[in-house]
Design a protein around this motif. Structure first.
Motif, mmCIF file in Angstrom:
data_model
loop_
_atom_site.group_PDB
_atom_site.id
_atom_site.type_symbol
_atom_site.label_atom_id
_atom_site.label_comp_id
_atom_site.label_asym_id
_atom_site.label_seq_id
_atom_site.Cartn_x
_atom_site.Cartn_y
_atom_site.Cartn_z
ATOM 1 N N ILE A 27 0.847 -1.206 0.000
ATOM 2 C CA ILE A 27 0.000 0.000 0.000
ATOM 3 C C ILE A 27 0.884 1.258 0.000
ATOM 4 N N ILE A 28 1.927 1.246 0.837
ATOM 5 C CA ILE A 28 2.831 2.414 0.884
ATOM 6 C C ILE A 28 3.516 2.612 -0.463
ATOM 7 N N VAL A 29 4.028 1.508 -1.048
ATOM 8 C CA VAL A 29 4.700 1.599 -2.354
ATOM 9 C C VAL A 29 3.730 2.133 -3.412
ATOM 10 N N PHE A 30 2.479 1.657 -3.360
ATOM 11 C CA PHE A 30 1.481 2.080 -4.342
ATOM 12 C C PHE A 30 1.200 3.583 -4.237
ATOM 13 N N ILE A 31 1.003 4.065 -2.996
ATOM 14 C CA ILE A 31 0.739 5.501 -2.790
ATOM 15 C C ILE A 31 1.933 6.334 -3.281
ATOM 16 N N GLY A 32 3.141 5.900 -2.884
ATOM 17 C CA GLY A 32 4.343 6.598 -3.344
ATOM 18 C C GLY A 32 4.435 6.590 -4.863
ATOM 19 N N GLY A 33 4.058 5.458 -5.449
ATOM 20 C CA GLY A 33 4.115 5.305 -6.904
ATOM 21 C C GLY A 33 3.212 6.272 -7.629
ATOM 22 N N GLN A 73 9.318 9.053 -4.510
ATOM 23 C CA GLN A 73 10.376 8.027 -4.417
ATOM 24 C C GLN A 73 10.700 7.691 -2.964
ATOM 25 N N ALA A 74 10.668 8.723 -2.085
ATOM 26 C CA ALA A 74 10.969 8.483 -0.672
ATOM 27 C C ALA A 74 9.884 7.612 -0.039
ATOM 28 N N ILE A 75 8.630 7.823 -0.457
ATOM 29 C CA ILE A 75 7.526 7.017 0.089
ATOM 30 C C ILE A 75 7.665 5.570 -0.390
ATOM 31 N N ILE A 76 8.046 5.386 -1.668
ATOM 32 C CA ILE A 76 8.267 4.020 -2.175
ATOM 33 C C ILE A 76 9.363 3.337 -1.356
ATOM 34 N N GLN A 77 10.465 4.054 -1.115
ATOM 35 C CA GLN A 77 11.567 3.469 -0.339
ATOM 36 C C GLN A 77 11.128 3.099 1.076
ATOM 37 N N LEU A 78 10.247 3.926 1.657
ATOM 38 C CA LEU A 78 9.723 3.622 2.996
ATOM 39 C C LEU A 78 8.980 2.283 2.965
ATOM 40 N N GLY A 79 8.163 2.106 1.917
ATOM 41 C CA GLY A 79 7.431 0.848 1.757
ATOM 42 C C GLY A 79 8.387 -0.328 1.629
ATOM 43 N N ILE A 80 9.492 -0.117 0.902
ATOM 44 C CA ILE A 80 10.475 -1.190 0.720
ATOM 45 C C ILE A 80 11.166 -1.515 2.040
ATOM 46 N N ILE A 81 11.400 -0.488 2.867
ATOM 47 C CA ILE A 81 12.017 -0.747 4.177
ATOM 48 C C ILE A 81 11.056 -1.563 5.057
ATOM 49 N N VAL A 82 9.765 -1.250 4.988
ATOM 50 C CA VAL A 82 8.781 -2.055 5.734
ATOM 51 C C VAL A 82 8.859 -3.514 5.269
ATOM 52 N N LEU A 83 9.004 -3.685 3.956
ATOM 53 C CA LEU A 83 9.103 -5.032 3.383
ATOM 54 C C LEU A 83 10.349 -5.765 3.895
ATOM 55 N N ILE A 84 11.481 -5.048 3.948
ATOM 56 C CA ILE A 84 12.730 -5.660 4.420
ATOM 57 C C ILE A 84 12.606 -6.055 5.897
ATOM 58 N N LEU A 85 11.875 -5.236 6.655
ATOM 59 C CA LEU A 85 11.730 -5.516 8.090
ATOM 60 C C LEU A 85 10.788 -6.694 8.363
ATOM 61 N N THR A 86 9.942 -7.036 7.383
ATOM 62 C CA THR A 86 8.946 -8.092 7.600
ATOM 63 C C THR A 86 9.558 -9.449 7.985
ATOM 64 N N PRO A 87 10.513 -9.976 7.199
ATOM 65 C CA PRO A 87 11.109 -11.254 7.626
ATOM 66 C C PRO A 87 11.885 -11.126 8.934
ATOM 67 N N ILE A 88 12.384 -9.928 9.230
ATOM 68 C CA ILE A 88 13.118 -9.734 10.479
ATOM 69 C C ILE A 88 12.152 -9.843 11.662
ATOM 70 N N ALA A 89 10.915 -9.338 11.458
ATOM 71 C CA ALA A 89 9.890 -9.474 12.498
ATOM 72 C C ALA A 89 9.618 -10.948 12.762
ATOM 73 N N ARG A 90 9.689 -11.728 11.701
ATOM 74 C CA ARG A 90 9.462 -13.169 11.854
ATOM 75 C C ARG A 90 10.541 -13.804 12.745
ATOM 76 N N ILE A 91 11.778 -13.340 12.580
ATOM 77 C CA ILE A 91 12.876 -13.861 13.402
ATOM 78 C C ILE A 91 12.630 -13.508 14.876
ATOM 79 N N TYR B 222 21.644 0.213 -4.945
ATOM 80 C CA TYR B 222 21.095 -0.790 -5.868
ATOM 81 C C TYR B 222 19.567 -0.734 -5.924
ATOM 82 N N ILE B 223 18.960 -0.206 -4.834
ATOM 83 C CA ILE B 223 17.498 -0.253 -4.747
ATOM 84 C C ILE B 223 16.925 1.087 -5.196
ATOM 85 N N ASP B 224 16.466 1.122 -6.464
ATOM 86 C CA ASP B 224 15.937 2.358 -7.034
ATOM 87 C C ASP B 224 14.409 2.335 -6.975
ATOM 88 N N PRO B 225 13.806 3.382 -6.367
ATOM 89 C CA PRO B 225 12.342 3.365 -6.195
ATOM 90 C C PRO B 225 11.583 3.272 -7.517
#
Lengths: 128, 278
Positions: A27-33, A73-91, B222-225
């Motif tokens: 959702i965050i990536v979509f809004i940023g997009g 672009q910053a909002i898209i990156q925020l969404g990607i950071i949430v995505l990266i944190l997801t498997p870490i939450a699983r750990i 490497y990660i381009d929005p």
């Protein structure tokens, strides 16, 4: 047998947690997009040129500066950071599970995995 | 071509990649990198970054479905994640010191190897005894449900499996792929874990492994929005569609066709890599 039951419950919760992370980040990536395409959609892309360290959104501080001015672009990156944190939450979830089971060996192994991932994430903040 | 046209085209390409990747179990990442570089002329480093992000998304999204089957061996996964995450961090560091054409050549090679692995017969023999002391120390042996009730299995060659996993993690960090085929190979052929358990446990590890190199990727630019936007949403949408279509229908035929398509793409990557076109 009781132990296995607990394992399954925990796994089920973890599965849902992961899906939630994916949904929120999409959702965050979509809004940023939408914002990005609205502002820059007609520009010509330069994706054949690798900018590396010169890129505008390759660290948390840079992303936060972009968020303040609602940069797509910053909002898209925020969404990607949430995505990266997801498997870490699983750990982290697994750690809690092993804590309940009083499995010291696996609490230790889980912490090692967390430490390795944290190393990579801190590399992004230029501390390491 | 404007950004908006570019975004729409890549979105549909990624949708198809995610769909095929989920139907065949090969993962969408393998198609994303060649598509972005060969078709759209994107720098391979951006392609690798976008692919890695897509890998995290699909493996996390699929986890809920896998959990319902209840055969992921969490202890085994966690134990092997020490190997895969170490490999992934190393791989991400090596990536930035490796010439792009060399990366393309390694990618082509791994692509052919994975296609070959996907065509091979899977291990369905279950070990009931093991000489591996480590498998007891680390509590790696488990059970899984079948129509005839719970079946126990034992794990063997723990050290061999551990180091193969480190290699799989290294490739994942170097190339931005999930390297699921290699993970399954390590568990299937080396540790002799039943196929159903190795597939789901591999998915459990893929997201964590990819997350381990993602921080370094982000920092290296490497990660381009602009590229991650259509790739992530496209692959996720495609994987979702794929999982809806995925009944018990025969996918072996599709898997074969897809394997040959992948070999063709791999040869193209090798050709361009050797001719220094990246």
């Amino acid at each position: 047998m009781k132990k296995i039951m607990q394992d399954d419950d925990l796994e089920y919760a973890m599965g849902n947690l992961l899906r939630l992370g994916v949904v929120i980040s999409s959702i965050i990536v979509f809004i940023g997009g939408i914002i990005f395409l609205y502002k820059h959609g007609t520009h010509i892309p330069e994706y054949h040129i690798f900018k590396g360290n010169e890129s505008m959104f390759n660290s948390l501080p840079k992303i936060f500066i972009g968020l303040k001015s609602f940069k797509g672009q910053a909002i898209i990156q925020l969404g990607i950071i949430v995505l990266i944190l997801t498997p870490i939450a699983r750990i982290i979830f697994s750690f809690i599970g092993f804590l309940f089971e009083k499995d010291l060996l696996y609490m230790l192994l889980t912490l090692i995995v967390l430490a390795i991932i944290s190393f990579s994430l801190l590399a992004g903040t230029k501390i390491v | 071509m404007s950004i908006i046209t570019f975004t729409i085209l890549i979105f549909f390409g990624s949708l198809l990649a995610g769909f095929l990747g989920s139907l065949t179990g090969l993962g969408g990442g393998f198609v994303i990198i060649p598509m972005l570089t060969l078709l759209f002329g994107v720098d391979i480093r951006y392609a690798i970054g976008a692919s890695l992000v897509a890998v995290i998304a699909t493996s996390s999204g699929a986890a809920a479905a896998y959990v319902k089957e209840g055969i992921t061996n969490i202890r085994l996964g966690m134990f092997l994640e020490i190997a895969t995450t170490t490999g992934a961090v190393l791989g991400a560091y090596i990536a930035s010191y490796t010439p792009v054409n060399t990366i393309a050549i390694i990618f082509g090679g791994i692509l052919i190897f994975s296609a070959y692995l996907s065509l091979k017969k899977k291990n369905e023999n279950i070990l009931q005894t093991t000489k591996s002391k480590l498998s007891y120390t680390f509590k790696l042996n488990g059970t899984y449900p079948t129509p005839e009730g719970e079946i126990g299995y034992k794990v063997t060659n723990v050290i061999g499996g551990f180091f193969t996993m480190m290699g799989a993690g290294l490739l994942s960090g170097l190339l931005g792929v999930g390297s699921g085929a290699l993970k399954v190979l390590a568990m299937d052929n080396i540790m002799r874990i039943p196929f159903k358990v190795s597939t789901t446990t591999s998915n459990f590890m893929i997201g964590v492994t990819a997350a381990a190199s993602a921080g370094i990727y982000l920092y290296r630019g490497y990660i381009d929005p602009g590229i991650c936007l259509p790739v992530t949403l496209g692959v996720l949408g495609g994987a979702l569609l794929g999982s809806k279509f995925l009944t018990n229908a025969k996918t072996s035929r599709l898997r074969q066709i897809f394997a040959f398509v992948i070999i063709a793409i791999a040869l193209e990557m090798l050709y361009n890599g050797f001719n220094k076109k990246f």
